[in-house]
Design a protein around this motif. Structure first.
Motif, PDB file in Angstrom:
ATOM      1  N   VAL A  58       1.707  -6.358  -5.079  1.00  0.00           N
ATOM      2  CA  VAL A  58       0.908  -6.461  -3.854  1.00  0.00           C
ATOM      3  C   VAL A  58      -0.360  -7.235  -4.155  1.00  0.00           C
ATOM      4  CG1 VAL A  58       1.773  -4.254  -2.934  1.00  0.00           C
ATOM      5  CG2 VAL A  58      -0.413  -4.316  -4.115  1.00  0.00           C
ATOM      6  N   GLU A  59      -0.979  -7.732  -3.094  1.00  0.00           N
ATOM      7  CA  GLU A  59      -2.268  -8.405  -3.228  1.00  0.00           C
ATOM      8  C   GLU A  59      -3.108  -8.103  -2.002  1.00  0.00           C
ATOM      9  OE1 GLU A  59      -1.151 -12.485  -3.665  1.00  0.00           O
ATOM     10  OE2 GLU A  59      -0.565 -12.702  -1.583  1.00  0.00           O
ATOM     11  N   VAL A  60      -4.407  -8.285  -2.141  1.00  0.00           N
ATOM     12  CA  VAL A  60      -5.314  -8.107  -1.008  1.00  0.00           C
ATOM     13  C   VAL A  60      -5.142  -9.310  -0.097  1.00  0.00           C
ATOM     14  CG1 VAL A  60      -7.723  -7.944  -0.294  1.00  0.00           C
ATOM     15  CG2 VAL A  60      -6.946  -6.734  -2.353  1.00  0.00           C
ATOM     16  N   THR A  77       3.620  -9.349  -2.408  1.00  0.00           N
ATOM     17  CA  THR A  77       3.774 -10.670  -3.015  1.00  0.00           C
ATOM     18  C   THR A  77       5.261 -11.029  -2.982  1.00  0.00           C
ATOM     19  OG1 THR A  77       4.130  -9.751  -5.208  1.00  0.00           O
ATOM     20  CG2 THR A  77       1.838 -10.257  -4.596  1.00  0.00           C
ATOM     21  N   THR A  78       5.575 -12.231  -3.358  1.00  0.00           N
ATOM     22  CA  THR A  78       6.981 -12.631  -3.456  1.00  0.00           C
ATOM     23  C   THR A  78       7.715 -11.729  -4.443  1.00  0.00           C
ATOM     24  OG1 THR A  78       6.407 -14.903  -2.904  1.00  0.00           O
ATOM     25  CG2 THR A  78       8.526 -14.554  -3.988  1.00  0.00           C
ATOM     26  N   LEU A  79       7.068 -11.436  -5.567  1.00  0.00           N
ATOM     27  CA  LEU A  79       7.662 -10.528  -6.546  1.00  0.00           C
ATOM     28  C   LEU A  79       7.839  -9.136  -5.960  1.00  0.00           C
ATOM     29  CD1 LEU A  79       8.664  -9.899  -9.412  1.00  0.00           C
ATOM     30  CD2 LEU A  79       6.254  -9.492 -10.054  1.00  0.00           C
ATOM     31  N   ARG A  83      11.339  -7.103  -5.750  1.00  0.00           N
ATOM     32  CA  ARG A  83      11.534  -5.797  -6.386  1.00  0.00           C
ATOM     33  C   ARG A  83      11.904  -4.732  -5.351  1.00  0.00           C
ATOM     34  NH1 ARG A  83       8.813  -5.898 -11.526  1.00  0.00           N
ATOM     35  NH2 ARG A  83       9.714  -7.756 -12.461  1.00  0.00           N
ATOM     36  N   LEU A  84      11.296  -4.793  -4.165  1.00  0.00           N
ATOM     37  CA  LEU A  84      11.638  -3.837  -3.112  1.00  0.00           C
ATOM     38  C   LEU A  84      13.089  -4.020  -2.687  1.00  0.00           C
ATOM     39  CD1 LEU A  84      10.955  -1.615  -1.094  1.00  0.00           C
ATOM     40  CD2 LEU A  84      10.053  -3.406   0.432  1.00  0.00           C
ATOM     41  N   ALA A  85      13.518  -5.256  -2.507  1.00  0.00           N
ATOM     42  CA  ALA A  85      14.909  -5.519  -2.116  1.00  0.00           C
ATOM     43  C   ALA A  85      15.869  -5.027  -3.197  1.00  0.00           C
ATOM     44  CB  ALA A  85      15.110  -7.017  -1.864  1.00  0.00           C
TER      45      ALA A  85
END
Length: 109
Positions: A58-60, A77-79, A83-85
């Motif tokens: 995550v990012e702000v 974030t893209t990462l 990771r969630l998927a």
């Protein structure tokens, strides 16, 4: 890289999958996502968000002052999306396996 994600992390990332949210928004959304079974405390949430930021998940996305207090919104974030998927697929596979075995046992009983 595959890893098993703890439930609070999974639910926090799931909350952010719809788009940026501030802390209170994440707290209320996670309670809704879990049918009220998970009620994150602010300290727990922000510790998790700090860890997720360090991990690059995550990012702000924005910061603003509301009633004299800093309000940060967070986004995946893209990462983090990846990771969630991956974790959602892992959990789905496990649930499908359990259901198949349950149906087999009922049919074979």
């Amino acid at each position: 890289m595959s890893f098993e994600m703890r439930e609070p992390t999974f639910v926090i990332l799931s909350s952010l999958a719809e788009g940026p949210r501030h802390g209170y928004g994440i707290i209320t959304d996670t309670a809704g996502l879990t049918g009220g079974t998970m009620r994150l405390q602010a300290g727990t949430l922000y510790a998790a968000l700090d860890r997720l930021r360090v991990d690059g998940l995550v990012e702000v996305s924005s910061e603003e002052i509301v009633h004299g207090r800093l309000r940060r919104s967070f986004t995946l974030t893209t990462l983090g999306r990846s990771r969630l998927a991956e974790e959602a697929r892992r959990r789905q596979h496990g649930a499908e396996l359990a259901l198949r075995r349950l149906r087999t046992k009922v049919v074979g009983a």
